[in-house]
Design a protein around this motif. Sequence first.
Motif, short mmCIF file in Angstrom:
data_model
loop_
_atom_site.label_atom_id
_atom_site.label_comp_id
_atom_site.label_asym_id
_atom_site.label_seq_id
_atom_site.Cartn_x
_atom_site.Cartn_y
_atom_site.Cartn_z
N MET A 144 0.76 -1.22 0.15
CA MET A 144 -0.21 0.15 -0.14
C MET A 144 0.70 1.20 0.13
SD MET A 144 -3.12 0.62 2.55
CE MET A 144 -4.12 2.24 2.47
N ILE A 145 0.82 1.99 -0.98
CA ILE A 145 1.59 3.28 -1.19
C ILE A 145 1.32 4.35 -0.32
CG2 ILE A 145 2.42 4.92 -2.64
CD1 ILE A 145 2.29 2.75 -4.94
N ILE A 146 -0.02 4.75 -0.17
CA ILE A 146 -0.51 5.56 0.64
C ILE A 146 -1.07 5.21 1.69
CG2 ILE A 146 -1.98 7.67 0.85
CD1 ILE A 146 0.06 8.23 -1.35
N GLU A 147 -0.59 5.42 3.01
CA GLU A 147 -0.84 4.80 4.25
C GLU A 147 -1.92 5.80 5.20
OE1 GLU A 147 2.58 3.40 6.29
OE2 GLU A 147 2.47 1.53 4.99
N SER A 148 -1.91 7.02 4.71
CA SER A 148 -2.45 8.19 5.33
C SER A 148 -2.99 9.11 4.51
CB SER A 148 -1.58 8.63 6.54
OG SER A 148 -2.18 9.86 7.17
N LEU A 149 -4.19 9.79 4.64
CA LEU A 149 -4.78 10.85 4.00
C LEU A 149 -4.12 12.11 4.27
CD1 LEU A 149 -8.50 10.11 4.36
CD2 LEU A 149 -7.26 9.83 2.31
N LEU A 150 -3.01 12.15 5.51
CA LEU A 150 -2.35 13.28 5.54
C LEU A 150 -0.84 13.22 4.72
CD1 LEU A 150 -1.75 13.73 9.43
CD2 LEU A 150 -3.16 15.02 8.09
N ASP A 151 -0.97 12.19 3.93
CA ASP A 151 0.22 12.25 2.94
C ASP A 151 -0.16 12.85 1.64
OD1 ASP A 151 2.45 11.41 1.61
OD2 ASP A 151 2.34 9.32 1.77
N THR A 152 -0.04 14.26 1.98
CA THR A 152 -0.39 14.91 0.67
C THR A 152 0.22 16.46 1.10
OG1 THR A 152 -2.17 15.82 -0.80
CG2 THR A 152 -2.87 15.80 1.72
N ASP A 153 -0.16 17.51 0.31
CA ASP A 153 0.55 18.68 0.60
C ASP A 153 -0.27 19.57 1.27
OD1 ASP A 153 2.92 18.25 -0.83
OD2 ASP A 153 1.92 18.96 -2.91
N LEU A 154 0.09 20.29 2.25
CA LEU A 154 -0.62 21.28 2.98
C LEU A 154 -1.70 22.07 2.38
CD1 LEU A 154 -1.12 22.16 6.08
CD2 LEU A 154 0.43 24.04 5.64
N TYR A 155 -1.26 22.61 1.03
CA TYR A 155 -2.04 23.53 0.66
C TYR A 155 -3.57 22.76 0.08
CZ TYR A 155 0.15 22.55 -4.36
OH TYR A 155 0.30 21.91 -5.32
N LYS A 156 -3.41 21.48 0.09
CA LYS A 156 -4.83 20.85 -0.46
C LYS A 156 -5.85 21.19 0.78
CE LYS A 156 -4.52 19.07 -4.71
NZ LYS A 156 -5.43 19.58 -5.36
N PHE A 157 -5.24 21.02 2.13
CA PHE A 157 -6.28 21.40 3.28
C PHE A 157 -6.61 22.77 3.38
CE2 PHE A 157 -3.71 17.47 4.75
CZ PHE A 157 -4.77 16.65 4.71
N SER A 158 -5.58 23.60 3.30
CA SER A 158 -6.07 25.04 3.04
C SER A 158 -7.12 25.46 1.99
CB SER A 158 -4.88 25.94 3.23
OG SER A 158 -3.95 25.71 1.64
N MET A 159 -7.04 24.94 0.84
CA MET A 159 -7.97 25.16 -0.13
C MET A 159 -9.19 24.59 0.02
SD MET A 159 -5.59 25.30 -3.79
CE MET A 159 -5.08 23.42 -3.59
N MET A 160 -9.04 23.34 0.62
CA MET A 160 -10.36 22.45 0.68
C MET A 160 -11.14 23.11 1.89
SD MET A 160 -10.48 18.39 2.07
CE MET A 160 -11.98 17.43 2.09
N GLN A 161 -10.58 23.70 2.87
CA GLN A 161 -11.21 24.56 3.92
C GLN A 161 -12.15 25.82 3.31
OE1 GLN A 161 -9.97 25.15 8.08
NE2 GLN A 161 -9.85 27.30 7.47
#
Length: 394
Positions: free
Chosen positions: A1-18
């Motif tokens: 399994m390559i991605i083990e956490s939904l945090l394994d992404t760039d911070l700006y994805k969360f800032s934009m998602m908000q």
Amino acid sequence: MIIESLLDTDLYKFSMMQVVLHHYPAAHVEYRFKCRNPGIELVPYIDEIRAELAALCSLRFTTDELDYLREMRFIKSDFVDFLGLFQLNAKYVTIEPAEAGNGEIEIRIVGPWLHTILFEVPLLAIVNEVYFRNTQPGLDLAEGRRRLQAKIALLHETPDYEHCRIADYGTRRRFSRVWHEEVLTTLRDGLDKQLAGTSNVWFARRLGLVPLGTLAHEYLQAHQALGPRLRDSQVSALETWAMEYRGDLGIALSDVYGLEAFLRDFDMYFCKLFDGARHDSGDPFDWGERMIAHYRANRVDPRTKVLVFSDGLDIPKVMQLYEHFRGRCLLAFGVGTNLSNDVGPEPLNIVIKMIRCNGQPVAKLSDSPGKNMCEDKAYVAYLRQVFEIPAEQG
């Protein structure tokens, strides 16, 4: 399994998602994948990529991960509560051989922006890792380690560069997750304070680094369909961002319509309100000079503003830019593929870009035409006309 956490992404994805949650929860978008390297065959690995996508869509945020996000000063509690219920859904993603039959693959992501925005970075990381573990099985990473140590030595041991700091922006094009972690650990131990942080939220948490990021091109592109009118879309995007973050996360992206169009919109109000701007296409030296001149013309001391450079950097280029601009402004450097995928084989130059929002085409017309991506040529021509963009820029 390559991605083990939904945090394994760039911070700006969360800032934009908000921002999407609070301002555009009903927006509907479409993204498309593109590999810019010629002759790369990915069709043999479609089943593997689909299996990794299914694994990605099985993940949920853990309580500890949500608590970590909640500690960030700009993340709001209702957004964290939403993430506690969130799960990616593979029904929004199609992965098929390209119609041209040339070994390329077609990836499309179509669905609500709020529920698709987190696909891009982990999907690109999956494509990269699946490709390299099949084409470079058992690759000896000694060369990658040698190159990494040479970069650390160059930056850390050259006199008068102790205040030159870099950040890792390499998640989407990394050789592998394991190698990415080794790179970050080695940089942390070798550079100390010269490593400003990483865009990767998961590794920031695991390794005690600062997570970094603000916004990406898709945010400004979407406003072509969300804003009051097309000509005002860039201003609308920046004003909505300021409304959400009230002065925090104040780095504006300058190349969705090219620097000339950006400077026309980035008036004295934005010059004073935002902490700085990020360069991601065109000549970085020219860009920096024009940004400094623009600040001065708007009665803002450029020494109080941050210029972030992030376009295809390596350590020598970072040092050249630092030498050229130091003392004239605040400086930040984001280095991506050259850190996370410099192990010998040629890295993949792959992207996933938004191409539609609410049924309308959207486009990026940057200062590097090779980065542009839109399926509607008539719309690109109209966009050039509205923003007074030269024809060669798109």
